[in-house]
Design an enzyme around this catalytic site. Structure first.
Site, PDB file in Angstrom:
ATOM      1  N   ASN A  39      -6.096  -4.642  -6.119  1.00 37.94           N
ATOM      2  CA  ASN A  39      -7.216  -4.130  -5.336  1.00 37.94           C
ATOM      3  C   ASN A  39      -7.116  -2.623  -5.075  1.00 37.94           C
ATOM      4  O   ASN A  39      -8.123  -1.970  -4.827  1.00 37.94           O
ATOM      5  CB  ASN A  39      -7.231  -4.937  -4.013  1.00 37.94           C
ATOM      6  CG  ASN A  39      -8.083  -4.336  -2.940  1.00 37.94           C
ATOM      7  OD1 ASN A  39      -9.307  -4.425  -2.999  1.00 37.94           O
ATOM      8  ND2 ASN A  39      -7.462  -3.724  -1.933  1.00 37.94           N
ATOM      9  N   ASP A  77       0.858  -1.197   0.000  1.00 39.87           N
ATOM     10  CA  ASP A  77       0.000   0.000   0.000  1.00 39.87           C
ATOM     11  C   ASP A  77       0.885   1.234   0.000  1.00 39.87           C
ATOM     12  O   ASP A  77       2.017   1.204   0.494  1.00 39.87           O
ATOM     13  CB  ASP A  77      -0.917   0.002   1.234  1.00 39.87           C
ATOM     14  CG  ASP A  77      -2.185   0.817   1.017  1.00 39.87           C
ATOM     15  OD1 ASP A  77      -3.279   0.218   0.948  1.00 39.87           O
ATOM     16  OD2 ASP A  77      -2.095   2.072   0.894  1.00 39.87           O
ATOM     17  N   TYR A  89     -14.407   6.979 -11.876  1.00 37.17           N
ATOM     18  CA  TYR A  89     -14.386   5.661 -11.229  1.00 37.17           C
ATOM     19  C   TYR A  89     -15.013   4.604 -12.142  1.00 37.17           C
ATOM     20  O   TYR A  89     -14.444   3.536 -12.362  1.00 37.17           O
ATOM     21  CB  TYR A  89     -15.134   5.754  -9.890  1.00 37.17           C
ATOM     22  CG  TYR A  89     -15.123   4.465  -9.096  1.00 37.17           C
ATOM     23  CD1 TYR A  89     -13.973   4.071  -8.405  1.00 37.17           C
ATOM     24  CD2 TYR A  89     -16.252   3.655  -9.029  1.00 37.17           C
ATOM     25  CE1 TYR A  89     -13.962   2.886  -7.679  1.00 37.17           C
ATOM     26  CE2 TYR A  89     -16.242   2.481  -8.302  1.00 37.17           C
ATOM     27  CZ  TYR A  89     -15.097   2.096  -7.626  1.00 37.17           C
ATOM     28  OH  TYR A  89     -15.085   0.925  -6.906  1.00 37.17           O
ATOM     29  N   ASP A 118       4.037   2.435  -4.412  1.00 35.74           N
ATOM     30  CA  ASP A 118       3.051   3.222  -5.155  1.00 35.74           C
ATOM     31  C   ASP A 118       2.774   2.515  -6.481  1.00 35.74           C
ATOM     32  O   ASP A 118       3.689   2.376  -7.305  1.00 35.74           O
ATOM     33  CB  ASP A 118       3.636   4.628  -5.388  1.00 35.74           C
ATOM     34  CG  ASP A 118       2.685   5.541  -6.146  1.00 35.74           C
ATOM     35  OD1 ASP A 118       1.659   5.050  -6.672  1.00 35.74           O
ATOM     36  OD2 ASP A 118       2.983   6.744  -6.229  1.00 35.74           O
ATOM     37  N   VAL A 119       1.533   2.086  -6.684  1.00 35.38           N
ATOM     38  CA  VAL A 119       1.222   1.317  -7.899  1.00 35.38           C
ATOM     39  C   VAL A 119       1.323   2.155  -9.178  1.00 35.38           C
ATOM     40  O   VAL A 119       1.326   1.605 -10.274  1.00 35.38           O
ATOM     41  CB  VAL A 119      -0.179   0.643  -7.839  1.00 35.38           C
ATOM     42  CG1 VAL A 119      -0.250  -0.365  -6.713  1.00 35.38           C
ATOM     43  CG2 VAL A 119      -1.299   1.665  -7.744  1.00 35.38           C
ATOM     44  N   VAL A 153     -20.072  -2.066  -0.143  1.00 40.98           N
ATOM     45  CA  VAL A 153     -19.915  -2.721   1.154  1.00 40.98           C
ATOM     46  C   VAL A 153     -20.436  -1.794   2.256  1.00 40.98           C
ATOM     47  O   VAL A 153     -20.170  -0.587   2.236  1.00 40.98           O
ATOM     48  CB  VAL A 153     -18.419  -3.030   1.409  1.00 40.98           C
ATOM     49  CG1 VAL A 153     -18.235  -3.702   2.762  1.00 40.98           C
ATOM     50  CG2 VAL A 153     -17.868  -3.900   0.294  1.00 40.98           C
TER      51      VAL A 153
HETATM   52  N1  LIG Z   1     -15.758  -0.766  -0.690  1.00 43.79           N
HETATM   53  C1  LIG Z   1     -16.696  -0.918  -1.614  1.00 43.79           C
HETATM   54  O1  LIG Z   1     -17.883  -0.689  -1.358  1.00 43.79           O
HETATM   55  C2  LIG Z   1     -16.339  -1.391  -3.001  1.00 43.79           C
HETATM   56  C3  LIG Z   1     -17.360  -1.701  -3.920  1.00 43.79           C
HETATM   57  C4  LIG Z   1     -17.025  -2.148  -5.188  1.00 43.79           C
HETATM   58  C5  LIG Z   1     -15.687  -2.272  -5.533  1.00 43.79           C
HETATM   59  N2  LIG Z   1     -14.715  -1.945  -4.633  1.00 43.79           N
HETATM   60  C6  LIG Z   1     -13.321  -2.068  -5.053  1.00 43.79           C
HETATM   61  O2  LIG Z   1     -12.592  -2.813  -4.075  1.00 43.79           O
HETATM   62  C7  LIG Z   1     -11.264  -2.323  -3.977  1.00 43.79           C
HETATM   63  C8  LIG Z   1     -10.956  -1.943  -2.533  1.00 43.79           C
HETATM   64  O3  LIG Z   1     -11.896  -0.999  -2.085  1.00 43.79           O
HETATM   65  P1  LIG Z   1     -11.807  -0.387  -0.617  1.00 43.79           P
HETATM   66  O4  LIG Z   1     -13.166   0.103  -0.281  1.00 43.79           O
HETATM   67  O5  LIG Z   1     -11.107  -1.335   0.290  1.00 43.79           O
HETATM   68  O6  LIG Z   1     -10.901   0.895  -0.907  1.00 43.79           O
HETATM   69  P2  LIG Z   1     -10.072   1.767   0.137  1.00 43.79           P
HETATM   70  O7  LIG Z   1     -10.094   3.168  -0.355  1.00 43.79           O
HETATM   71  O8  LIG Z   1     -10.516   1.501   1.529  1.00 43.79           O
HETATM   72  O9  LIG Z   1      -8.601   1.180  -0.024  1.00 43.79           O
HETATM   73  C9  LIG Z   1      -7.812   1.421  -1.149  1.00 43.79           C
HETATM   74  C10 LIG Z   1      -6.359   1.346  -0.726  1.00 43.79           C
HETATM   75  O10 LIG Z   1      -5.548   1.613  -1.891  1.00 43.79           O
HETATM   76  C11 LIG Z   1      -4.445   2.367  -1.472  1.00 43.79           C
HETATM   77  N3  LIG Z   1      -3.868   3.136  -2.579  1.00 43.79           N
HETATM   78  C12 LIG Z   1      -4.389   4.247  -3.161  1.00 43.79           C
HETATM   79  N4  LIG Z   1      -3.546   4.700  -4.090  1.00 43.79           N
HETATM   80  C13 LIG Z   1      -2.487   3.862  -4.112  1.00 43.79           C
HETATM   81  C14 LIG Z   1      -1.265   3.828  -4.830  1.00 43.79           C
HETATM   82  N5  LIG Z   1      -0.980   4.760  -5.746  1.00 43.79           N
HETATM   83  N6  LIG Z   1      -0.397   2.818  -4.593  1.00 43.79           N
HETATM   84  C15 LIG Z   1      -0.674   1.864  -3.658  1.00 43.79           C
HETATM   85  N7  LIG Z   1      -1.800   1.860  -2.919  1.00 43.79           N
HETATM   86  C16 LIG Z   1      -2.692   2.851  -3.141  1.00 43.79           C
HETATM   87  C17 LIG Z   1      -4.991   3.308  -0.388  1.00 43.79           C
HETATM   88  O11 LIG Z   1      -3.948   3.796   0.458  1.00 43.79           O
HETATM   89  C18 LIG Z   1      -5.977   2.400   0.328  1.00 43.79           C
HETATM   90  O12 LIG Z   1      -5.393   1.783   1.469  1.00 43.79           O
HETATM   91  C19 LIG Z   1     -11.166  -1.154  -4.950  1.00 43.79           C
HETATM   92  O13 LIG Z   1     -10.634  -1.592  -6.169  1.00 43.79           O
HETATM   93  C20 LIG Z   1     -12.604  -0.726  -5.118  1.00 43.79           C
HETATM   94  O14 LIG Z   1     -12.823  -0.077  -6.345  1.00 43.79           O
HETATM   95  C21 LIG Z   1     -15.005  -1.516  -3.380  1.00 43.79           C
END
Ligand SMILES: NC(=O)c1ccc[n+]([C@@H]2O[C@H](COP(=O)([O-])OP(=O)(O)OC[C@H]3O[C@@H](n4cnc5c(N)ncnc54)[C@H](O)[C@@H]3O)[C@@H](O)[C@H]2O)c1
Length: 266
Positions: free
Chosen positions: A95, A44, A177, A68-69, A210
């Protein structure tokens, strides 16, 4: 039967990378994979993200990496650290992503900020592209592996703006998004065919929203669209992760597994 099932879902000793591991869902994937006996790399940009549970997770089979991705060099450094510690990569879960934080306003499409568009594309699409280029290529060289790219129902359907109409100031679920998550589907198909002879399977896992302390109006509007009548709990996605990671999905590549409580049925 027991033996057969164990073999089907056997993941013990395998090595998984989870990007965005410090977020809401990433930490849960890390826990799930550790419980299934895997060695896990939690990657992360912000390992201390308060939104997730990664900080509380510890263990000798867990490697936390700040990376950093969106930066290839950062990922190449991470690759060296992973190979030094665990020797190979079997599973990659792409993710990490940017979504709109609930407290941020998002104006109408006509004035949507192009800087936000660029930021979202950099993390949600280019980030997956780069992680596949760096980690996926290492998997292809080793002739094995499963890549799971995370998308959203908003990547297969347009957001229903009526869900958000009650909000003041006016909020629109933005376009960046949705478009980035739609791109994941064909990135997956492209690599599934490209690496089909290399033993690397590539699939998309599409999720719905979620539960996360959303306000009651949102919950009412959103759940009205879900045949199962509730938002997802993060635990609802554990089975799909283990399925896609393991031999249980051995004949599946380039596909999209949709776990959405039925949202996309109507
Ligand atoms: N939570 C939901 O309701 C939901 C619904 C549908 C899909 N999703 C998908 O599930 C995945 C996770 O969602 P989430 O809710 O846990 O998101 P979140 O925002 O809680 O977590 C995302 C993580 O990615 C990290 N991140 C951001 N930019 C980055 C970078 N450049 N390099 C490395 N890490 C980086 C952030 O620090 C964060 O910890 C995502 O792909 C999201 O689109 C989530």
């Amino acid at each position: 039967v027991q033996n057969y099932l164990e073999k089907l879902f056997k993941l013990q000793g395998k090595v998984a990378i989870v990007t965005g591991a410090a977020g809401q869902l990433g930490g849960l994937y890390v826990r799930t994979l550790l419980a299934a006996g895997l060695k896990v790399v939690a990657l992360d940009i912000d390992l201390n993200n308060p939104r997730g549970q990664l900080k509380k997770i510890k263990g000798s089979r867990l490697l936390k990496l700040s990376a950093d991705v969106t930066h290839k060099l950062s990922l190449q450094r991470a690759l060296r650290a992973v190979l030094d510690r665990f020797g190979c990569i079997d599973i990659l879960i792409n993710n990490a992503a940017l979504d709109v934080p609930p407290h941020r306003t998002s104006g109408p499409f006509e004035i949507f900020d192009e800087k936000l568009w660029d930021q979202t594309m950099a993390v949600n699409l280019k980030g997956v592209f780069l992680c596949c280029q760096v980690f996926g290529a290492a998997m292809a060289r080793a002739q094995k592996g499963s890549i799971i790219n995370i998308s959203s129902i908003y990547g297969i359907l347009s957001p229903d703006q009526r869900i958000y109409q009650y909000r003041k100031p006016a909020f629109f679920k933005p376009i960046d998004y949705s478009v980035s998550k739609a791109g994941i589907l064909n990135l997956t198909r492209y690599l599934a065919t490209y690496w089909s002879g290399k033993g690397v399977r590539v699939n998309t896992l599409t999720l719905a929203g979620v539960a996360n302390a959303q306000d009651s109006r949102f919950l009412k509007n959103y759940t009205a669209k879900i045949p199962l009548g509730r938002m997802a709990e993060s635990g609802d996605y554990r089975g799909a992760i283990l399925f896609l990671a393991s031999e249980a999905s051995s004949y599946m590549t380039g596909a999209n597994l949709v776990i959405d409580g039925g949202y996309s049925c109507w």
